[in-house]
Design an enzyme around this catalytic site. Structure first.
Site, PDB file in Angstrom:
ATOM      1  N   GLY A 195     -32.785  29.748 -67.096  1.00 11.48           N
ATOM      2  CA  GLY A 195     -31.512  30.458 -67.279  1.00 11.48           C
ATOM      3  C   GLY A 195     -30.846  30.056 -68.582  1.00 11.48           C
ATOM      4  O   GLY A 195     -29.615  29.948 -68.660  1.00 11.48           O
ATOM      5  N   ALA A 196     -31.665  29.874 -69.624  1.00  9.45           N
ATOM      6  CA  ALA A 196     -31.145  29.307 -70.880  1.00  9.45           C
ATOM      7  C   ALA A 196     -30.568  30.359 -71.814  1.00  9.45           C
ATOM      8  O   ALA A 196     -30.220  30.042 -72.946  1.00  9.45           O
ATOM      9  CB  ALA A 196     -32.257  28.527 -71.590  1.00  9.45           C
ATOM     10  N   GLY A 249     -24.436  30.919 -70.416  1.00 10.36           N
ATOM     11  CA  GLY A 249     -23.697  29.926 -69.635  1.00 10.36           C
ATOM     12  C   GLY A 249     -24.122  28.491 -69.862  1.00 10.36           C
ATOM     13  O   GLY A 249     -24.450  28.079 -70.987  1.00 10.36           O
ATOM     14  N   GLY A 260     -26.769  26.988 -69.024  1.00 12.22           N
ATOM     15  CA  GLY A 260     -28.164  26.823 -69.429  1.00 12.22           C
ATOM     16  C   GLY A 260     -28.313  26.910 -70.939  1.00 12.22           C
ATOM     17  O   GLY A 260     -29.017  26.110 -71.564  1.00 12.22           O
ATOM     18  N   TYR A 312     -24.665  31.752 -50.714  1.00  6.27           N
ATOM     19  CA  TYR A 312     -24.698  31.013 -51.995  1.00  6.27           C
ATOM     20  C   TYR A 312     -24.554  29.512 -51.722  1.00  6.27           C
ATOM     21  O   TYR A 312     -25.306  28.695 -52.250  1.00  6.27           O
ATOM     22  CB  TYR A 312     -23.563  31.506 -52.894  1.00  6.27           C
ATOM     23  CG  TYR A 312     -23.444  30.772 -54.217  1.00  6.27           C
ATOM     24  CD1 TYR A 312     -24.385  30.953 -55.237  1.00  6.27           C
ATOM     25  CD2 TYR A 312     -22.383  29.904 -54.464  1.00  6.27           C
ATOM     26  CE1 TYR A 312     -24.278  30.280 -56.447  1.00  6.27           C
ATOM     27  CE2 TYR A 312     -22.265  29.229 -55.677  1.00  6.27           C
ATOM     28  CZ  TYR A 312     -23.214  29.422 -56.666  1.00  6.27           C
ATOM     29  OH  TYR A 312     -23.109  28.759 -57.871  1.00  6.27           O
TER      30      TYR A 312
HETATM   31  N1  LIG Z   1     -19.927  28.851 -63.525  1.00  4.98           N
HETATM   32  C1  LIG Z   1     -19.539  28.112 -62.494  1.00  4.98           C
HETATM   33  O1  LIG Z   1     -18.346  27.944 -62.234  1.00  4.98           O
HETATM   34  C2  LIG Z   1     -20.564  27.444 -61.630  1.00  4.98           C
HETATM   35  C3  LIG Z   1     -20.113  26.656 -60.566  1.00  4.98           C
HETATM   36  C4  LIG Z   1     -21.041  26.018 -59.770  1.00  4.98           C
HETATM   37  C5  LIG Z   1     -22.399  26.122 -60.045  1.00  4.98           C
HETATM   38  N2  LIG Z   1     -22.811  26.907 -61.082  1.00  4.98           N
HETATM   39  C6  LIG Z   1     -24.274  27.005 -61.305  1.00  4.98           C
HETATM   40  O2  LIG Z   1     -24.548  26.871 -62.679  1.00  4.98           O
HETATM   41  C7  LIG Z   1     -25.803  27.500 -62.983  1.00  4.98           C
HETATM   42  C8  LIG Z   1     -25.657  28.325 -64.250  1.00  4.98           C
HETATM   43  O3  LIG Z   1     -24.765  29.386 -64.018  1.00  4.98           O
HETATM   44  P1  LIG Z   1     -23.722  29.866 -65.109  1.00  4.98           P
HETATM   45  O4  LIG Z   1     -22.377  29.572 -64.587  1.00  4.98           O
HETATM   46  O5  LIG Z   1     -24.106  29.367 -66.433  1.00  4.98           O
HETATM   47  O6  LIG Z   1     -23.880  31.460 -65.003  1.00  4.98           O
HETATM   48  P2  LIG Z   1     -24.692  32.477 -65.887  1.00  4.98           P
HETATM   49  O7  LIG Z   1     -24.711  33.744 -65.091  1.00  4.98           O
HETATM   50  O8  LIG Z   1     -24.180  32.515 -67.271  1.00  4.98           O
HETATM   51  O9  LIG Z   1     -26.136  31.834 -65.942  1.00  4.98           O
HETATM   52  C9  LIG Z   1     -27.084  31.992 -64.918  1.00  4.98           C
HETATM   53  C10 LIG Z   1     -28.432  32.157 -65.582  1.00  4.98           C
HETATM   54  O10 LIG Z   1     -29.431  32.228 -64.560  1.00  4.98           O
HETATM   55  C11 LIG Z   1     -30.297  33.275 -64.909  1.00  4.98           C
HETATM   56  N3  LIG Z   1     -30.971  33.815 -63.725  1.00  4.98           N
HETATM   57  C12 LIG Z   1     -30.416  34.365 -62.625  1.00  4.98           C
HETATM   58  N4  LIG Z   1     -31.372  34.782 -61.791  1.00  4.98           N
HETATM   59  C13 LIG Z   1     -32.552  34.486 -62.390  1.00  4.98           C
HETATM   60  C14 LIG Z   1     -33.908  34.683 -62.043  1.00  4.98           C
HETATM   61  N5  LIG Z   1     -34.250  35.321 -60.924  1.00  4.98           N
HETATM   62  N6  LIG Z   1     -34.871  34.256 -62.878  1.00  4.98           N
HETATM   63  C15 LIG Z   1     -34.547  33.637 -64.038  1.00  4.98           C
HETATM   64  N7  LIG Z   1     -33.293  33.427 -64.430  1.00  4.98           N
HETATM   65  C16 LIG Z   1     -32.303  33.862 -63.613  1.00  4.98           C
HETATM   66  C17 LIG Z   1     -29.394  34.330 -65.572  1.00  4.98           C
HETATM   67  O11 LIG Z   1     -30.162  35.257 -66.326  1.00  4.98           O
HETATM   68  C18 LIG Z   1     -28.520  33.440 -66.413  1.00  4.98           C
HETATM   69  O12 LIG Z   1     -29.143  33.139 -67.642  1.00  4.98           O
HETATM   70  C19 LIG Z   1     -26.171  28.310 -61.732  1.00  4.98           C
HETATM   71  O13 LIG Z   1     -27.153  27.601 -61.001  1.00  4.98           O
HETATM   72  C20 LIG Z   1     -24.867  28.367 -60.951  1.00  4.98           C
HETATM   73  O14 LIG Z   1     -25.100  28.505 -59.573  1.00  4.98           O
HETATM   74  C21 LIG Z   1     -21.931  27.560 -61.892  1.00  4.98           C
END
Ligand SMILES: NC(=O)c1ccc[n+]([C@@H]2O[C@H](COP(=O)([O-])OP(=O)(O)OC[C@H]3O[C@@H](n4cnc5c(N)ncnc54)[C@H](O)[C@@H]3O)[C@@H](O)[C@H]2O)c1
Length: 308
Positions: A16-17, A20, A22, A172
């Site tokens: 997921g790089a 966000g 990643g 989730y």
């Molecule tokens: N943003 C928050 O407040 C928050 C809070 C708690 C946990 N998280 C966790 O942080 C991590 C990153 O999320 P983020 O906030 O950067 O959101 P984001 O949506 O920017 O990033 C998520 C990434 O995961 C990728 N992804 C999703 N499904 C996928 C799949 N099937 N195959 C490959 N890649 C996939 C997306 O393309 C994206 O690049 C996640 O695991 C999320 O659950 C985020």
């Protein structure tokens, strides 16, 4: 701000790089000298992220590889590619995730979407990459959980939400609790087998990324809208702050197996990364082992098959 130790000579994979936490994690690892694989579902987005990172850090070494964690065939293809290359893997960052689709959806393999993408896909990926991790000097697996793991329950009798009314947010939370239990169980297995691989976990706190909008773009039910709107009263962080606990879990030198990191909170403000105590449900060794066994069965990926 956390100062990432020198990563020169290290080979890292970040899922997921392209966005966000990643993308920020990949950027900071590359800035510190690691060669980083941007493991992404959509290569064009990965290439854009690579260009963005290179614009800031021209000497960074990055490559884009495709993986869809919601499709085990894609996970195997990705792992096969790395294994064929044979480079020992110093760091796997299980970051990718999806939150709260509007209704129960499924992955290519028929798993409930969030369990499949957030947990079972990363589970299978980690097991497949263990031979490469075990070939590295000081390998590490850092897995992103969430504060919502505290509300999660593992419904062993209905992991896939087939018998209950679907709750996007509780599903989730289950998937993110599973990430945390996996982090702990991998640490336990590593200790039992004398493996040097260090398994750590992190949660970012509430961070402004695409996560809230990606799920919402699919449409949202009333209960989920109400859950998500409750997040808005939490102090939110930008992505640089949000990636810090994961970066710490992935690279800090003063960490132990199974450690879990998140932002500290003081007087309602978000502070520096700190070690946090996982919810007691992630400290149940029997449940952690049971989830592992069930995950091997569901994914048909097992330690015995892939690690001698
Ligand atoms: N943003 C928050 O407040 C928050 C809070 C708690 C946990 N998280 C966790 O942080 C991590 C990153 O999320 P983020 O906030 O950067 O959101 P984001 O949506 O920017 O990033 C998520 C990434 O995961 C990728 N992804 C999703 N499904 C996928 C799949 N099937 N195959 C490959 N890649 C996939 C997306 O393309 C994206 O690049 C996640 O695991 C999320 O659950 C985020």
């Amino acid at each position: 701000m956390y100062s990432v130790p020198d990563q020169s000579g290290k080979f890292a994979v970040v899922t997921g790089a392209n966005s966000g936490t990643g993308k920020e994690t990949a950027r900071r690892l590359a800035e510190a000298g690691a060669h980083v694989v941007l493991a992404v579902r959509t290569p064009a987005k990965g290439e854009q992220a690579k260009a963005d990172i290179l614009a800031r850090h021209p000497s960074a070494t990055l490559e884009v590889r495709r993986i869809d964690l919601a499709d085990l065939a894609s996970v195997h293809e990705f792992a096969d590619g790395l294994i064929a290359d044979g480079t020992p893997l110093d760091l796997l960052v299980n970051n990718a995730g999806v939150m709260a689709p509007p209704q129960r959806m499924t992955t290519a393999d028929g798993f409930e979407l969030q369990l499949g993408s957030n947990y079972l896909g990363p589970f299978a990926l980690t097991l497949r990459l263990l031979p490469l991790l075990l070939a590295a000097d000081q390998p590490r697996v850092a897995t992103m959980s969430s504060g919502t793991a505290n509300f999660g329950r593992i419904h062993f009798d209905d992991l896939q939400w087939q018998r209950r009314r679907y709750s996007p947010m509780l599903s989730y939370a289950q998937s993110k609790l599973a990430d945390l239990m996996f982090t702990r169980q991998l640490a336990t297995i590593a200790a039992e087998r004398g493996w040097k691989v260090l398994s750590t976990g992190a949660h970012p706190g509430y961070t402004r990324t695409n996560l809230q909008t990606a799920g919402a773009s699919l449409g949202r039910d009333k209960t989920t809208r109400s859950w998500v709107s409750r997040f808005d009263i939490l102090p939110s962080q930008d992505v640089e702050q949000g990636a810090e606990p994961l970066l710490y879990a992935a690279t800090a030198l003063d960490v132990a197996a199974g450690d879990y990191f998140g932002p500290s909170r003081r007087f309602g403000l978000v502070g520096p990364t700190t070690k946090v105590r996982p919810t007691r449900r992630a400290l149940d060794d029997a449940a952690n082992a049971r989830l592992w066994t069930e995950s091997e069965r569901l994914t048909a990926v097992s330690l015995t098959e892939h690690v001698s």
